[in-house]
Scaffold this motif. Structure first.
Motif, PDB file in Angstrom:
ATOM      1  N   THR A 127       0.846  -1.188   0.000  1.00  0.00           N
ATOM      2  CA  THR A 127       0.000   0.000   0.000  1.00  0.00           C
ATOM      3  C   THR A 127       0.886   1.245   0.000  1.00  0.00           C
ATOM      4  O   THR A 127       1.793   1.351   0.834  1.00  0.00           O
ATOM      5  CB  THR A 127      -0.890   0.038   1.253  1.00  0.00           C
ATOM      6  OG1 THR A 127      -1.589  -1.201   1.384  1.00  0.00           O
ATOM      7  CG2 THR A 127      -1.889   1.181   1.174  1.00  0.00           C
ATOM      8  N   PRO A 128       0.655   2.206  -0.914  1.00  0.00           N
ATOM      9  CA  PRO A 128       1.364   3.487  -0.826  1.00  0.00           C
ATOM     10  C   PRO A 128       0.726   4.352   0.264  1.00  0.00           C
ATOM     11  O   PRO A 128      -0.490   4.502   0.318  1.00  0.00           O
ATOM     12  CB  PRO A 128       1.154   4.099  -2.222  1.00  0.00           C
ATOM     13  CG  PRO A 128      -0.035   3.403  -2.798  1.00  0.00           C
ATOM     14  CD  PRO A 128      -0.186   2.095  -2.112  1.00  0.00           C
ATOM     15  N   LEU A 129       1.562   4.883   1.153  1.00  0.00           N
ATOM     16  CA  LEU A 129       1.048   5.654   2.292  1.00  0.00           C
ATOM     17  C   LEU A 129       1.901   6.893   2.518  1.00  0.00           C
ATOM     18  O   LEU A 129       3.125   6.866   2.373  1.00  0.00           O
ATOM     19  CB  LEU A 129       1.080   4.804   3.573  1.00  0.00           C
ATOM     20  CG  LEU A 129       0.151   3.604   3.646  1.00  0.00           C
ATOM     21  CD1 LEU A 129       0.483   2.770   4.885  1.00  0.00           C
ATOM     22  CD2 LEU A 129      -1.307   4.044   3.678  1.00  0.00           C
ATOM     23  N   GLY A 130       1.233   7.966   2.929  1.00  0.00           N
ATOM     24  CA  GLY A 130       1.960   9.124   3.404  1.00  0.00           C
ATOM     25  C   GLY A 130       2.511   8.850   4.787  1.00  0.00           C
ATOM     26  O   GLY A 130       1.975   8.034   5.536  1.00  0.00           O
ATOM     27  N   TYR A 131       3.606   9.516   5.134  1.00  0.00           N
ATOM     28  CA  TYR A 131       4.200   9.340   6.454  1.00  0.00           C
ATOM     29  C   TYR A 131       4.690  10.685   6.971  1.00  0.00           C
ATOM     30  O   TYR A 131       4.841  11.656   6.211  1.00  0.00           O
ATOM     31  CB  TYR A 131       5.358   8.333   6.415  1.00  0.00           C
ATOM     32  CG  TYR A 131       6.580   8.835   5.666  1.00  0.00           C
ATOM     33  CD1 TYR A 131       7.603   9.512   6.321  1.00  0.00           C
ATOM     34  CD2 TYR A 131       6.702   8.641   4.292  1.00  0.00           C
ATOM     35  CE1 TYR A 131       8.714   9.989   5.636  1.00  0.00           C
ATOM     36  CE2 TYR A 131       7.798   9.115   3.604  1.00  0.00           C
ATOM     37  CZ  TYR A 131       8.810   9.782   4.273  1.00  0.00           C
ATOM     38  OH  TYR A 131       9.897  10.265   3.595  1.00  0.00           O
ATOM     39  N   VAL A 132       4.948  10.730   8.272  1.00  0.00           N
ATOM     40  CA  VAL A 132       5.494  11.926   8.912  1.00  0.00           C
ATOM     41  C   VAL A 132       6.692  11.492   9.738  1.00  0.00           C
ATOM     42  O   VAL A 132       6.625  10.493  10.463  1.00  0.00           O
ATOM     43  CB  VAL A 132       4.440  12.614   9.804  1.00  0.00           C
ATOM     44  CG1 VAL A 132       5.074  13.739  10.621  1.00  0.00           C
ATOM     45  CG2 VAL A 132       3.284  13.155   8.962  1.00  0.00           C
ATOM     46  N   ARG A 133       7.786  12.231   9.650  1.00  0.00           N
ATOM     47  CA  ARG A 133       8.964  11.926  10.466  1.00  0.00           C
ATOM     48  C   ARG A 133       8.821  12.544  11.856  1.00  0.00           C
ATOM     49  O   ARG A 133       8.290  13.646  12.015  1.00  0.00           O
ATOM     50  CB  ARG A 133      10.233  12.464   9.805  1.00  0.00           C
ATOM     51  CG  ARG A 133      10.634  11.698   8.559  1.00  0.00           C
ATOM     52  CD  ARG A 133      12.012  12.129   8.080  1.00  0.00           C
ATOM     53  NE  ARG A 133      12.421  11.405   6.883  1.00  0.00           N
ATOM     54  CZ  ARG A 133      13.038  10.235   6.886  1.00  0.00           C
ATOM     55  NH1 ARG A 133      13.326   9.651   8.044  1.00  0.00           N
ATOM     56  NH2 ARG A 133      13.368   9.644   5.757  1.00  0.00           N
ATOM     57  N   HIS A 134       9.318  11.792  12.844  1.00  0.00           N
ATOM     58  CA  HIS A 134       9.376  12.280  14.228  1.00  0.00           C
ATOM     59  C   HIS A 134      10.730  11.864  14.772  1.00  0.00           C
ATOM     60  O   HIS A 134      10.885  10.769  15.300  1.00  0.00           O
ATOM     61  CB  HIS A 134       8.234  11.681  15.051  1.00  0.00           C
ATOM     62  CG  HIS A 134       8.180  12.182  16.462  1.00  0.00           C
ATOM     63  ND1 HIS A 134       8.638  11.431  17.527  1.00  0.00           N
ATOM     64  CD2 HIS A 134       7.745  13.361  16.976  1.00  0.00           C
ATOM     65  CE1 HIS A 134       8.459  12.123  18.643  1.00  0.00           C
ATOM     66  NE2 HIS A 134       7.929  13.291  18.338  1.00  0.00           N
ATOM     67  N   GLY A 135      11.726  12.745  14.600  1.00  0.00           N
ATOM     68  CA  GLY A 135      13.094  12.351  14.906  1.00  0.00           C
ATOM     69  C   GLY A 135      13.514  11.242  13.962  1.00  0.00           C
ATOM     70  O   GLY A 135      13.401  11.370  12.734  1.00  0.00           O
ATOM     71  N   GLU A 136      13.971  10.127  14.520  1.00  0.00           N
ATOM     72  CA  GLU A 136      14.372   8.986  13.712  1.00  0.00           C
ATOM     73  C   GLU A 136      13.201   8.077  13.357  1.00  0.00           C
ATOM     74  O   GLU A 136      13.357   7.124  12.596  1.00  0.00           O
ATOM     75  CB  GLU A 136      15.436   8.163  14.458  1.00  0.00           C
ATOM     76  CG  GLU A 136      16.742   8.912  14.712  1.00  0.00           C
ATOM     77  CD  GLU A 136      17.432   9.289  13.408  1.00  0.00           C
ATOM     78  OE1 GLU A 136      17.484   8.441  12.496  1.00  0.00           O
ATOM     79  OE2 GLU A 136      17.920  10.431  13.306  1.00  0.00           O
ATOM     80  N   GLU A 137      12.025   8.357  13.913  1.00  0.00           N
ATOM     81  CA  GLU A 137      10.873   7.485  13.714  1.00  0.00           C
ATOM     82  C   GLU A 137      10.072   7.885  12.481  1.00  0.00           C
ATOM     83  O   GLU A 137      10.030   9.063  12.096  1.00  0.00           O
ATOM     84  CB  GLU A 137       9.949   7.527  14.943  1.00  0.00           C
ATOM     85  CG  GLU A 137      10.611   7.065  16.223  1.00  0.00           C
ATOM     86  CD  GLU A 137       9.727   7.276  17.433  1.00  0.00           C
ATOM     87  OE1 GLU A 137       9.824   6.473  18.386  1.00  0.00           O
ATOM     88  OE2 GLU A 137       8.948   8.247  17.445  1.00  0.00           O
ATOM     89  N   LEU A 138       9.424   6.905  11.874  1.00  0.00           N
ATOM     90  CA  LEU A 138       8.461   7.147  10.803  1.00  0.00           C
ATOM     91  C   LEU A 138       7.073   6.863  11.363  1.00  0.00           C
ATOM     92  O   LEU A 138       6.839   5.811  11.965  1.00  0.00           O
ATOM     93  CB  LEU A 138       8.741   6.237   9.613  1.00  0.00           C
ATOM     94  CG  LEU A 138      10.106   6.365   8.933  1.00  0.00           C
ATOM     95  CD1 LEU A 138      10.222   5.346   7.804  1.00  0.00           C
ATOM     96  CD2 LEU A 138      10.322   7.774   8.405  1.00  0.00           C
ATOM     97  N   LEU A 139       6.149   7.790  11.170  1.00  0.00           N
ATOM     98  CA  LEU A 139       4.796   7.663  11.697  1.00  0.00           C
ATOM     99  C   LEU A 139       3.800   7.493  10.559  1.00  0.00           C
ATOM    100  O   LEU A 139       3.854   8.221   9.553  1.00  0.00           O
ATOM    101  CB  LEU A 139       4.408   8.905  12.510  1.00  0.00           C
ATOM    102  CG  LEU A 139       5.358   9.334  13.626  1.00  0.00           C
ATOM    103  CD1 LEU A 139       4.809  10.589  14.319  1.00  0.00           C
ATOM    104  CD2 LEU A 139       5.564   8.214  14.639  1.00  0.00           C
ATOM    105  N   LEU A 140       2.897   6.530  10.711  1.00  0.00           N
ATOM    106  CA  LEU A 140       1.777   6.338   9.800  1.00  0.00           C
ATOM    107  C   LEU A 140       0.491   6.588  10.569  1.00  0.00           C
ATOM    108  O   LEU A 140       0.408   6.305  11.767  1.00  0.00           O
ATOM    109  CB  LEU A 140       1.751   4.906   9.250  1.00  0.00           C
ATOM    110  CG  LEU A 140       3.004   4.384   8.561  1.00  0.00           C
ATOM    111  CD1 LEU A 140       2.793   2.937   8.139  1.00  0.00           C
ATOM    112  CD2 LEU A 140       3.357   5.244   7.355  1.00  0.00           C
TER     113      LEU A 140
END
Length: 306
Positions: free
Chosen positions: A45-58
């Motif tokens: 699945t193609p998904l947008g993500y947001v970075r939070h420091g070193e983490e990737l958030l979905l």
């Protein structure tokens, strides 16, 4: 199967090193491959993500629909996922955030992309926030070179032991937050129920896959060259069945962490972890000498005509 539109995005993403046009142009996009909760089939699945420091958030927004997206249900059943980010591909552990941590991370997401706040306003469900943790062994500093099948076995075992340590550490954090809480309402600090569950489930599924691969492929292959070890492999297979029982008990134990007595819970968790670590120790003692001269990855088989 992906919709024709999603498949076109996936194809464009892979053909252009993670860059796509159309409605996703200029946005932060990744490809998430999960294992179907019921089918067991892979789903990308193609998904947008947001970075939070070193983490990737979905965020399981599903564009504000009343139901969680399928990919979210899939990762609850199979926490280890594959992530494609730009030209990089890696495995990750998908851990939904809970309680105060979920609120903190969702606030960060909305500040980065206000559209998620609009999706939340459209629905009565709480939009899940999922943290992607790279599924890499913690003890490999610097990374260990994998030259033999013995090295590969140790890499897998190192990751498994790391997951067990994390389960124990997060359990301690959970009980510490409970003990420190005074007054009504939810204990302060991160809610760890889902986090512990996901890590435990990832450990159990990885160990099950590891044992299935050994029983079906590794052991028969070695036995052909070392028939005198048939009894050793028979004992390891029997031990795998015992370990499967412990895995089931571990999952059941963690399901009740919210109401558990901390002292008794820790004692049972420590006993199960000791039994699982003892199995890994025994497997290494039995197998590493046999695998030390087997190259990894295996050489490709030569094709024959006819």
């Amino acid at each position: 199967m992906p919709t024709p539109f999603h498949q076109s995005v996936i194809d464009e993403f892979r053909a252009n090193g993670g860059k796509v046009g159309g409605p996703f142009e200029g946005g932060d996009l990744l490809l998430l491959t999960t294992t179907g909760a019921r089918s067991g089939a892979e789903r990308t699945t193609p998904l947008g993500y947001v970075r939070h420091g070193e983490e990737l958030l979905l965020v399981g927004s599903n564009r504000g629909a009343p139901r969680h997206p399928d990919w979210y249900h899939n990762l609850l059943a199979h926490p280890v996922v594959r992530v494609e980010l730009g030209t990089e591909t890696f495995e990750a552990l998908a851990v939904p955030a809970e309680g105060d941590r979920r609120e903190e991370l969702f606030g960060h997401v909305v500040r980065a992309d206000p559209g998620y706040g609009e999706y939340q306003e459209r629905t009565g469900r709480v939009l899940p926030v999922v943290v992607l943790e790279r599924a890499e062994p913690e003890d490999r500093q610097p990374p260990r070179e994998i030259r033999t099948l013995a090295d590969k076995l140790m890499e897998v075992h190192t990751w498994l032991r790391g997951q067990l340590r994390q389960v124990a550490a997060e359990t301690d954090a959970h009980f510490a937050a409970r003990a420190a809480h005074e007054g009504p309402g939810e204990p302060p600090g991160p809610g760890l129920g889902l986090q512990i569950r996901q890590r435990c489930l990832a450990f159990c599924q990885a160990l099950e896959f590891h044992h299935t691969s050994e029983d079906a492929h590794l052991f028969p292959g070695i036995a052909r060259h070392h028939p005198h070890l048939a009894d050793t492999f028979a004992r390891l297979r029997e031990e795998h069945r015992s370990v499967a029982r412990v895995q089931g008990e571990l999952v059941a134990l963690l399901d009740g962490i919210g109401i558990a007595d901390p002292r008794r819970f820790r004692a049972r968790l420590e006993g199960m972890s000791s039994e699982l670590n003892a199995h890994l120790d025994h497997e290494e003692k039995s197998l590493l000498p046999l695998l030390a001269d087997v190259p990894w990855p295996p050489a490709p088989r030569e094709r024959t005509n006819g």
